[in-house]
Each structure stands twice: as C-alpha cells, then as structure tokens.
Design a protein around this motif. Structure first.
Motif, mmCIF file in Angstrom:
data_model
loop_
_atom_site.group_PDB
_atom_site.id
_atom_site.type_symbol
_atom_site.label_atom_id
_atom_site.label_comp_id
_atom_site.label_asym_id
_atom_site.label_seq_id
_atom_site.Cartn_x
_atom_site.Cartn_y
_atom_site.Cartn_z
ATOM 1 N N THR A 261 -0.465 1.890 1.476
ATOM 2 C CA THR A 261 0.598 0.883 1.621
ATOM 3 C C THR A 261 -0.058 -0.421 2.063
ATOM 4 O O THR A 261 -1.247 -0.445 2.384
ATOM 5 C CB THR A 261 1.648 1.295 2.677
ATOM 6 O OG1 THR A 261 1.104 1.047 3.992
ATOM 7 C CG2 THR A 261 2.057 2.742 2.527
ATOM 8 N N ASP A 262 0.740 -1.480 2.131
ATOM 9 C CA ASP A 262 0.189 -2.762 2.589
ATOM 10 C C ASP A 262 0.115 -2.860 4.109
ATOM 11 O O ASP A 262 -0.290 -3.889 4.650
ATOM 12 C CB ASP A 262 0.971 -3.939 2.003
ATOM 13 C CG ASP A 262 2.405 -4.014 2.500
ATOM 14 O OD1 ASP A 262 2.805 -3.220 3.377
ATOM 15 O OD2 ASP A 262 3.150 -4.878 1.989
ATOM 16 N N VAL B 205 10.654 2.700 6.109
ATOM 17 C CA VAL B 205 10.468 2.436 4.682
ATOM 18 C C VAL B 205 9.085 1.845 4.463
ATOM 19 O O VAL B 205 8.636 0.983 5.219
ATOM 20 C CB VAL B 205 11.552 1.455 4.156
ATOM 21 C CG1 VAL B 205 11.356 1.192 2.679
ATOM 22 C CG2 VAL B 205 12.938 2.014 4.425
ATOM 23 N N LYS B 206 8.408 2.312 3.418
ATOM 24 C CA LYS B 206 7.082 1.811 3.046
ATOM 25 C C LYS B 206 7.055 1.616 1.536
ATOM 26 O O LYS B 206 7.786 2.279 0.810
ATOM 27 C CB LYS B 206 5.983 2.814 3.420
ATOM 28 C CG LYS B 206 5.939 3.237 4.880
ATOM 29 C CD LYS B 206 4.944 4.373 5.055
ATOM 30 C CE LYS B 206 5.017 4.998 6.429
ATOM 31 N NZ LYS B 206 4.199 4.317 7.408
ATOM 32 N N GLY B 207 6.163 0.758 1.065
ATOM 33 C CA GLY B 207 5.969 0.576 -0.367
ATOM 34 C C GLY B 207 4.619 1.124 -0.793
ATOM 35 O O GLY B 207 3.616 0.929 -0.100
ATOM 36 N N SER C 216 1.799 1.748 -4.136
ATOM 37 C CA SER C 216 1.396 1.226 -5.440
ATOM 38 C C SER C 216 1.466 2.306 -6.514
ATOM 39 O O SER C 216 0.891 3.392 -6.356
ATOM 40 C CB SER C 216 -0.037 0.687 -5.368
ATOM 41 O OG SER C 216 -0.525 0.396 -6.648
ATOM 42 N N THR D 226 9.121 9.343 4.715
ATOM 43 C CA THR D 226 8.829 8.557 3.521
ATOM 44 C C THR D 226 7.483 8.958 2.934
ATOM 45 O O THR D 226 7.337 9.123 1.721
ATOM 46 C CB THR D 226 8.837 7.046 3.856
ATOM 47 O OG1 THR D 226 10.100 6.713 4.409
ATOM 48 C CG2 THR D 226 8.570 6.201 2.636
ATOM 49 N N ARG E 284 6.656 10.785 -0.755
ATOM 50 C CA ARG E 284 5.722 10.215 -1.736
ATOM 51 C C ARG E 284 4.553 11.148 -2.003
ATOM 52 O O ARG E 284 4.114 11.294 -3.154
ATOM 53 C CB ARG E 284 5.212 8.848 -1.255
ATOM 54 C CG ARG E 284 4.259 8.165 -2.233
ATOM 55 C CD ARG E 284 4.899 7.900 -3.576
ATOM 56 N NE ARG E 284 4.026 7.120 -4.432
ATOM 57 C CZ ARG E 284 4.087 7.119 -5.765
ATOM 58 N NH1 ARG E 284 4.998 7.849 -6.388
ATOM 59 N NH2 ARG E 284 3.266 6.379 -6.477
ATOM 60 N N GLY F 282 -2.248 -0.792 -0.614
ATOM 61 C CA GLY F 282 -0.897 -0.923 -1.151
ATOM 62 C C GLY F 282 -0.838 -1.727 -2.436
ATOM 63 O O GLY F 282 0.226 -1.878 -3.026
ATOM 64 N N HIS F 283 -1.980 -2.220 -2.890
ATOM 65 C CA HIS F 283 -2.043 -3.034 -4.104
ATOM 66 C C HIS F 283 -3.145 -2.555 -5.044
ATOM 67 O O HIS F 283 -3.731 -3.352 -5.776
ATOM 68 C CB HIS F 283 -2.249 -4.508 -3.743
ATOM 69 C CG HIS F 283 -1.114 -5.090 -2.978
ATOM 70 N ND1 HIS F 283 0.024 -5.576 -3.580
ATOM 71 C CD2 HIS F 283 -0.915 -5.223 -1.641
ATOM 72 C CE1 HIS F 283 0.870 -6.002 -2.651
ATOM 73 N NE2 HIS F 283 0.322 -5.788 -1.474
#
Length: 197
Positions: free
Chosen positions: A24-25, A46-48, A50, A77, A81, A157-158
């Motif tokens: 994640t970032d 919440v996490k984002g 890639s 979360t 994932r 995260g990217h």
C-alpha cells in the motif's frame, strides 16, 4: 565472494512483503461505523492496493514463486486482499518479524538465501539483513535503502511489488515466458480470488 544482484534474485523461491508502505502507499484511512457498547467509536480500516502487484503475483506463481506477508498491524482489509491474491504465508500482528521469517522457512522448506523480503521502514531491517535478497521500496526510509540490495523504481502501493517480482523472474530467465503463459491461461488460471464473500 559477494553475489551480484542477479545471482541473489535467481535463487529466490519465496517473496515476503511488508504491507503498509510496500503493498500500500502507507496511508491508513479509518471510516467510523458507529459506537461500540463501551461508548468508543467503531471504525473500518481502509487501504488501497496496486493491481499491478496482484497481477505480478499471478505471473510469479506460474513461474513457481510463493508469496507471503509480515505486518505489524492486523487488518480485516489485508486479510481480504491476501485471500483475494491467494497469498500463502500470512503473518499479521507480527512485532518480531524474524520469528515470522523462521516460520515461513519451516513451512516452505527454504533457506534464508531463497527468501526475498521487501520493506520500507526500520521495523523491516531484521529480515532484510538476514535474507538472500533485501528490497527497499522507492519511498523507503534511507536506513532501509542502505540495507537493501535493490531499490524499486516504483513506490509502495504503486507497483513496488511488481518491480520486485519482475526483477526475480528476469534473473531466473523466465519473465517473458511466464507473462505469456499467464496470458494463455487468462480466465482459467484461478490466480485471483473474489475478495469479499
């Protein structure tokens, strides 16, 4: 004699990631969901993640790589994932990351020099100092970059996870054929789960 980056990467069988700042970032978002019985506020974390990293794990599995995570935090979360990505070795709430590394070594029947660890902050230094291939993300702390064999061109995260997987598969000489096999199996490989059930 000191091994080259390519020689280190070619030996890897298991890739282990930290989560926050790597997959994640590093940003943590908390959404209040109401009050608990004790009067405190309940929240969802919440996490984002890639999609590039997730696809990279699918390609890596075709080439025989196995994947794990070790994270100090515990998060539903992350559990969702990791289930989605079919990650094999999951260690959440791990304060002492070398204990988790030793557990993965036993479970996967691998040596330290067959493990890659990807980190971004000082809590990741013990495993990074021990494993065969230590990777720091582009956004890692300077002390972590100094302890690494490789710094990814992408931030956590990217796509930093994908950078690592591509490096390893390229060193093994199987990157392009693994990508082509992934495309051939697309829709049938079962490499990605369905997240929330």
């Amino acid at each position: 004699m000191e091994l080259t980056l390519q020689e280190r990467a070619a030996k890897i069988k298991v890739v282990v990631f930290d989560v926050d700042g790597v997959l994640t970032d590093g940003m943590l978002y908390f959404i209040p969901t109401g009050k608990k019985e004790d009067g405190s506020v309940a929240a969802v974390e919440v996490k984002g993640f890639s999609a590039h990293d997730g696809l990279g794990m699918g390609i890596g599995r075709i080439a025989g790589l196995r994947f794990g995570i070790i994270t100090k935090r515990s998060s539903d979360t992350v559990a969702v994932r990791m289930r989605d990505l079919k990650v094999e070795f999951i260690h959440q709430g791990s304060q002492q990351k070398m204990e988790a590394i030793r557990s993965i070594m036993a479970e996967a029947d691998v040596a330290l020099d067959e493990i890659c660890y990807v980190g971004d902050d000082i809590i990741d230094l013990p495993p990074m100092r021990a494993v065969g291939l230590a990777v720091a993300t582009w956004n890692a702390r300077e002390q972590v970059k100094a302890a690494s064999h490789y710094v990814t061109p992408s931030a956590g995260g990217h796509g930093a996870g994908r950078d690592t997987i591509d490096l390893i598969l390229d060193a093994k000489g199987v990157l392009l054929e693994s990508m082509e096999e992934y495309l051939r199996q697309a829709g049938t490989a079962g490499d990605i789960g369905h997240g929330v059930q």
